[in-house]
Each structure stands twice: as C-alpha cells, then as structure tokens.
Design a protein around this motif. Structure first.
Motif, PDB file in Angstrom:
ATOM      1  N   MET A   1      -3.393 -39.400  36.201  1.00  0.00           N
ATOM      2  CA  MET A   1      -3.715 -38.021  35.954  1.00  0.00           C
ATOM      3  C   MET A   1      -3.326 -37.711  34.512  1.00  0.00           C
ATOM      4  O   MET A   1      -2.247 -38.064  34.066  1.00  0.00           O
ATOM      5  N   LYS A   2      -4.226 -37.053  33.811  1.00  0.00           N
ATOM      6  CA  LYS A   2      -4.027 -36.745  32.396  1.00  0.00           C
ATOM      7  C   LYS A   2      -3.840 -35.243  32.207  1.00  0.00           C
ATOM      8  O   LYS A   2      -4.635 -34.457  32.711  1.00  0.00           O
ATOM      9  N   LEU A   3      -2.800 -34.875  31.476  1.00  0.00           N
ATOM     10  CA  LEU A   3      -2.556 -33.475  31.159  1.00  0.00           C
ATOM     11  C   LEU A   3      -2.721 -33.295  29.650  1.00  0.00           C
ATOM     12  O   LEU A   3      -1.917 -33.781  28.866  1.00  0.00           O
ATOM     13  N   ALA A  15       3.435 -25.553  32.914  1.00  0.00           N
ATOM     14  CA  ALA A  15       2.706 -26.523  33.751  1.00  0.00           C
ATOM     15  C   ALA A  15       3.440 -27.867  33.783  1.00  0.00           C
ATOM     16  O   ALA A  15       3.568 -28.477  34.858  1.00  0.00           O
ATOM     17  N   ILE A  16       3.927 -28.309  32.649  1.00  0.00           N
ATOM     18  CA  ILE A  16       4.670 -29.582  32.583  1.00  0.00           C
ATOM     19  C   ILE A  16       5.919 -29.491  33.463  1.00  0.00           C
ATOM     20  O   ILE A  16       6.201 -30.403  34.248  1.00  0.00           O
ATOM     21  N   LEU A  28       0.942 -37.261  29.546  1.00  0.00           N
ATOM     22  CA  LEU A  28       0.871 -36.109  28.654  1.00  0.00           C
ATOM     23  C   LEU A  28       0.115 -36.494  27.388  1.00  0.00           C
ATOM     24  O   LEU A  28       0.451 -37.479  26.729  1.00  0.00           O
ATOM     25  N   ILE A  29      -0.921 -35.730  27.056  1.00  0.00           N
ATOM     26  CA  ILE A  29      -1.770 -36.018  25.898  1.00  0.00           C
ATOM     27  C   ILE A  29      -1.862 -34.775  25.021  1.00  0.00           C
ATOM     28  O   ILE A  29      -2.119 -33.673  25.524  1.00  0.00           O
ATOM     29  N   GLY A  33      -4.876 -34.001  19.167  1.00  0.00           N
ATOM     30  CA  GLY A  33      -5.072 -35.382  18.709  1.00  0.00           C
ATOM     31  C   GLY A  33      -6.129 -36.122  19.496  1.00  0.00           C
ATOM     32  O   GLY A  33      -6.937 -36.868  18.952  1.00  0.00           O
ATOM     33  N   ILE A  34      -6.106 -35.921  20.802  1.00  0.00           N
ATOM     34  CA  ILE A  34      -7.061 -36.586  21.704  1.00  0.00           C
ATOM     35  C   ILE A  34      -7.565 -35.529  22.687  1.00  0.00           C
ATOM     36  O   ILE A  34      -6.945 -35.273  23.709  1.00  0.00           O
ATOM     37  N   PRO A  35      -8.681 -34.891  22.379  1.00  0.00           N
ATOM     38  CA  PRO A  35      -9.215 -33.876  23.300  1.00  0.00           C
ATOM     39  C   PRO A  35      -9.861 -34.517  24.528  1.00  0.00           C
ATOM     40  O   PRO A  35     -10.176 -35.710  24.518  1.00  0.00           O
TER      41      PRO A  35
END
Length: 115
Positions: A1-3, A15-16, A28-29, A33-35
C-alpha cells in the motif's frame, strides 16, 4: 500500500499517525518527488465518481489556475496537469489497488476501507 504524502501537510501527518496506530503497513512516498501515476489518478476519479474529488481546491496552485480553467480541461489535459503539478492533488492519496484508493483523510472512511 502506497501513501502519497506531503511533509508539511497536517492532514497527511494525521493519516500517517492513524495508519501507524492501527498497525497498517504502508510505503510513504513524497507526492512532490514521485506523484501517483496517471493510471492511479484515473482509477481514483472512477472510484470517487468524478475528477473534481482529486483536487486540492484550497491550494495556491488551484486558485492560481482557477476553477473555470480546470473545468474546461479535457480528461487528458486534467490528468497530465495533476501528474506534472502534484500540489493540485488532494492529499493524502492512498493507493492499495485500482478499486481501493482513498483521497483526503476522513477517519471513518479509512476505517471502513482498511480495518
């Protein structure tokens, strides 16, 4: 899962904390930087029933562009703009699958989908 999150966003920090308190693992992204990919954004608009739900309408970028300009964009232009300017994306953006995406943080909705 990507946040996908933005470090100075208080909603993202809530949320975190919620994910951590519920022992839900996530990657966590940094959204700047990386949409999220265009495919993720398109899926989110389908899940939410419209592209307007993806927009960070309180942000400076959105207000600078203006709602009328955004409304007139084709889908292709809209998703390209979100990808190029991720500050337009409502945060946090949680991607689990094409059918399980969460945009923004509402504890009840997150609990319904993730617990």
């Amino acid at each position: 899962m990507k946040l996908f999150s933005y470090s100075s966003c208080s909603t993202c920090r809530r949320a975190i904390k919620w994910l951590e308190n519920n022992d839900i693992p996530f990657e966590l992204i940094d959204i700047l930087g990386i949409p999220p990919t265009k495919a993720m954004l398109v899926s989110a608009s389908e899940v939410y029933g419209g592209r307007k739900y993806l927009l960070n309408t309180s942000g400076l970028i959105y207000r600078t562009i203006g709602s009328e300009v955004v409304k007139k964009m084709s889908d292709k232009e809209f998703f390209e703009k979100l990808f190029i300017e991720p500050r337009l994306i409502k945060r946090p953006f949680l991607y689990k699958s094409n059918k399980c995406l969460l945009v923004g943080f509402k504890e009840e909705k997150w609990a319904e989908k993730l617990l």
